[in-house]
Design a protein around this motif. Sequence first.
Motif, PDB file in Angstrom:
ATOM      1  N   ASN B  37       0.720 -10.481 -11.641  1.00 29.77           N
ATOM      2  CA  ASN B  37       2.539 -10.145 -11.700  1.00 29.77           C
ATOM      3  C   ASN B  37       1.462  -8.490 -11.635  1.00 29.77           C
ATOM      4  OD1 ASN B  37       4.864  -9.294 -11.763  1.00 29.77           O
ATOM      5  ND2 ASN B  37       4.368  -9.662 -13.747  1.00 29.77           N
ATOM      6  N   TYR B  38       0.609  -8.346 -11.821  1.00 26.68           N
ATOM      7  CA  TYR B  38      -0.395  -6.551 -11.800  1.00 26.68           C
ATOM      8  C   TYR B  38      -0.544  -6.579 -10.560  1.00 26.68           C
ATOM      9  CZ  TYR B  38      -0.291  -3.619 -15.909  1.00 26.68           C
ATOM     10  OH  TYR B  38       0.509  -2.856 -16.833  1.00 26.68           O
ATOM     11  N   ILE B  39      -1.236  -7.607 -10.108  1.00 22.70           N
ATOM     12  CA  ILE B  39      -2.000  -7.338  -8.042  1.00 22.70           C
ATOM     13  C   ILE B  39      -0.895  -7.180  -7.358  1.00 22.70           C
ATOM     14  CG2 ILE B  39      -3.346  -9.019  -6.870  1.00 22.70           C
ATOM     15  CD1 ILE B  39      -4.832 -10.282  -8.960  1.00 22.70           C
ATOM     16  N   GLY B  40       0.558  -8.447  -7.796  1.00 20.89           N
ATOM     17  CA  GLY B  40       1.161  -8.239  -7.002  1.00 20.89           C
ATOM     18  C   GLY B  40       2.024  -6.692  -6.488  1.00 20.89           C
ATOM     19  N   GLU B  41       2.078  -5.414  -7.783  1.00 22.04           N
ATOM     20  CA  GLU B  41       2.655  -4.778  -7.889  1.00 22.04           C
ATOM     21  C   GLU B  41       1.423  -3.505  -6.871  1.00 22.04           C
ATOM     22  OE1 GLU B  41       2.770  -1.362 -11.279  1.00 22.04           O
ATOM     23  OE2 GLU B  41       3.192  -3.034 -12.127  1.00 22.04           O
ATOM     24  N   MET B  42      -0.256  -3.726  -7.739  1.00 17.91           N
ATOM     25  CA  MET B  42      -0.891  -2.766  -6.808  1.00 17.91           C
ATOM     26  C   MET B  42      -0.800  -3.430  -5.244  1.00 17.91           C
ATOM     27  SD  MET B  42      -3.706  -3.318  -9.508  1.00 17.91           S
ATOM     28  CE  MET B  42      -4.950  -1.809  -9.377  1.00 17.91           C
ATOM     29  N   ALA B  43      -0.907  -4.435  -4.848  1.00 18.74           N
ATOM     30  CA  ALA B  43      -0.882  -4.376  -3.384  1.00 18.74           C
ATOM     31  C   ALA B  43      -0.156  -3.799  -2.572  1.00 18.74           C
ATOM     32  CB  ALA B  43      -0.806  -6.486  -3.285  1.00 18.74           C
ATOM     33  N   LEU B  44       1.229  -3.933  -3.013  1.00 17.80           N
ATOM     34  CA  LEU B  44       1.973  -2.350  -2.240  1.00 17.80           C
ATOM     35  C   LEU B  44       1.465  -1.669  -2.540  1.00 17.80           C
ATOM     36  CD1 LEU B  44       5.954  -4.452  -2.774  1.00 17.80           C
ATOM     37  CD2 LEU B  44       4.672  -3.509  -0.787  1.00 17.80           C
ATOM     38  N   ILE B  45       1.445  -1.091  -3.655  1.00 21.03           N
ATOM     39  CA  ILE B  45       0.902   0.995  -4.017  1.00 21.03           C
ATOM     40  C   ILE B  45       0.450   0.627  -3.447  1.00 21.03           C
ATOM     41  CG2 ILE B  45       0.982   1.395  -6.076  1.00 21.03           C
ATOM     42  CD1 ILE B  45       3.930   2.208  -6.252  1.00 21.03           C
ATOM     43  N   ILE B  46      -1.257   0.074  -3.501  1.00 17.96           N
ATOM     44  CA  ILE B  46      -2.566   0.832  -3.363  1.00 17.96           C
ATOM     45  C   ILE B  46      -2.927   1.197  -1.634  1.00 17.96           C
ATOM     46  CG2 ILE B  46      -5.010   0.474  -3.194  1.00 17.96           C
ATOM     47  CD1 ILE B  46      -4.768  -1.074  -5.679  1.00 17.96           C
ATOM     48  N   PRO B  47      -2.185   0.519  -0.759  1.00 18.43           N
ATOM     49  CA  PRO B  47      -2.167   1.107   0.624  1.00 18.43           C
ATOM     50  C   PRO B  47      -1.955   2.496   0.857  1.00 18.43           C
ATOM     51  CG  PRO B  47      -1.838  -1.403   0.557  1.00 18.43           C
ATOM     52  CD  PRO B  47      -1.718  -0.544  -0.992  1.00 18.43           C
ATOM     53  N   PRO B  48      -0.356   2.470   0.584  1.00 19.15           N
ATOM     54  CA  PRO B  48      -0.516   4.359   1.314  1.00 19.15           C
ATOM     55  C   PRO B  48      -1.131   4.625  -0.081  1.00 19.15           C
ATOM     56  CG  PRO B  48       2.226   3.147  -0.369  1.00 19.15           C
ATOM     57  CD  PRO B  48       0.226   1.842  -0.124  1.00 19.15           C
ATOM     58  N   VAL B  49      -1.205   5.024  -1.088  1.00 19.63           N
ATOM     59  CA  VAL B  49      -1.658   6.079  -1.788  1.00 19.63           C
ATOM     60  C   VAL B  49      -2.759   6.263  -1.334  1.00 19.63           C
ATOM     61  CG1 VAL B  49      -2.298   6.135  -4.459  1.00 19.63           C
ATOM     62  CG2 VAL B  49      -0.643   5.369  -4.311  1.00 19.63           C
ATOM     63  N   PHE B  50      -3.915   5.064  -1.361  1.00 20.49           N
ATOM     64  CA  PHE B  50      -4.985   5.569  -0.848  1.00 20.49           C
ATOM     65  C   PHE B  50      -4.838   6.482   0.713  1.00 20.49           C
ATOM     66  CE2 PHE B  50      -7.091   3.651  -4.025  1.00 20.49           C
ATOM     67  CZ  PHE B  50      -7.866   4.459  -3.806  1.00 20.49           C
ATOM     68  N   ILE B  51      -4.297   6.326   1.968  1.00 20.35           N
ATOM     69  CA  ILE B  51      -3.769   6.320   3.631  1.00 20.35           C
ATOM     70  C   ILE B  51      -3.291   8.229   2.915  1.00 20.35           C
ATOM     71  CG2 ILE B  51      -2.744   6.382   5.321  1.00 20.35           C
ATOM     72  CD1 ILE B  51      -2.570   3.584   4.632  1.00 20.35           C
ATOM     73  N   LEU B  52      -2.609   7.771   1.908  1.00 12.89           N
ATOM     74  CA  LEU B  52      -2.197   9.719   1.907  1.00 12.89           C
ATOM     75  C   LEU B  52      -2.922  10.754   1.262  1.00 12.89           C
ATOM     76  CD1 LEU B  52       0.978   9.175   0.343  1.00 12.89           C
ATOM     77  CD2 LEU B  52       0.885  10.255   2.454  1.00 12.89           C
TER      78      LEU B  52
END
Lengths: 160, 170
Positions: B37-52
Amino acid sequence: MVTIITIYAFLVVCLALSIWKSKEKTTQTFKLSAKALWNMAPSLLAIVGLVGLILGVLPPETISSLLGIEAGVAAPIAAAIIGSITLIPALVSFPLAGSLLDSGATVITITVFITTLLMVGTVTAPLEIKALGKKFTLLRNGLSFIAALIIAAVMGVILG
Amino acid sequence: MIIIKKFKAPLILALIYLGLAIWLPFTAQRSAAVAVNYIGEMALIIPPVFILMGLLQVWIPKEKITALIGKDTGLKGMLISFFMGTIPTGPLYLAFPLAGSLLQKGARTSNIVIFLGAWAAIKVPQLIAETQFLGPSYTALRFVLTLFAVIVIGRIMEKLIIIKDLPKIE
């Protein structure tokens, strides 16, 4: 869901501006981002694994019985420990706290639980150390823990 | 070999999961469900945070950050940091890399503590849920006390931390 859409919309606008202004700088951005992500990947994976383990051993029903009325004076202490080590999304922890309050848990116990949950992160400390340093991490978490206890005591007196 | 060493912690955890699956299959199943469940949540939110974060490092000059939330920005810097933190985003650990970049770029330590505190404990969607389940007086009181605590913690930390305590970003 709103969160995800907001952040992606913001990202698209920023990236479009970046590409429009300079292709090289945009490439540089992606290199930097990829490197930072690679550096933090082990900590991120460890967080996921640890959160799963902790919540597997401590499901909401167990937390309820540890923080509920039958736990007595041990309840706030259990709340501080569980709140500091677990990583439960806020939107899950509020209904949990609400039901605990209804079933007789004290304001102090649930406030300690919520405040430590939100502000103190043991599981995420390695990641925090990587980004902000050991001293920053220890101070922020230590002081937040103390603040959580004070906030809970004040709220217990006012609302209790 | 280097990669195994780098990923030591997650690999050890994977072994613990394996052990659990053999001896306590029910707990293992529950844990794995949470992790997935957590991996699903992180997979969506990690790329934009790191690109920002990358965009921030490449595009925003140090002077800009210093002028907005740096040493001499007073109440304005505090307010900006607070509002940056309350924007709906992901879990707190995703704010750490952003906070690190901001500090390197000349943000004031106490403002970064306010930013992290707001991100962690004073979010708009969160406050709505809190009001719903714990009532408006509870929510208002916790909001005021937490805000006060975060400001005090920031001031204390600023006295104790100097720039060289921060990790270097290569």
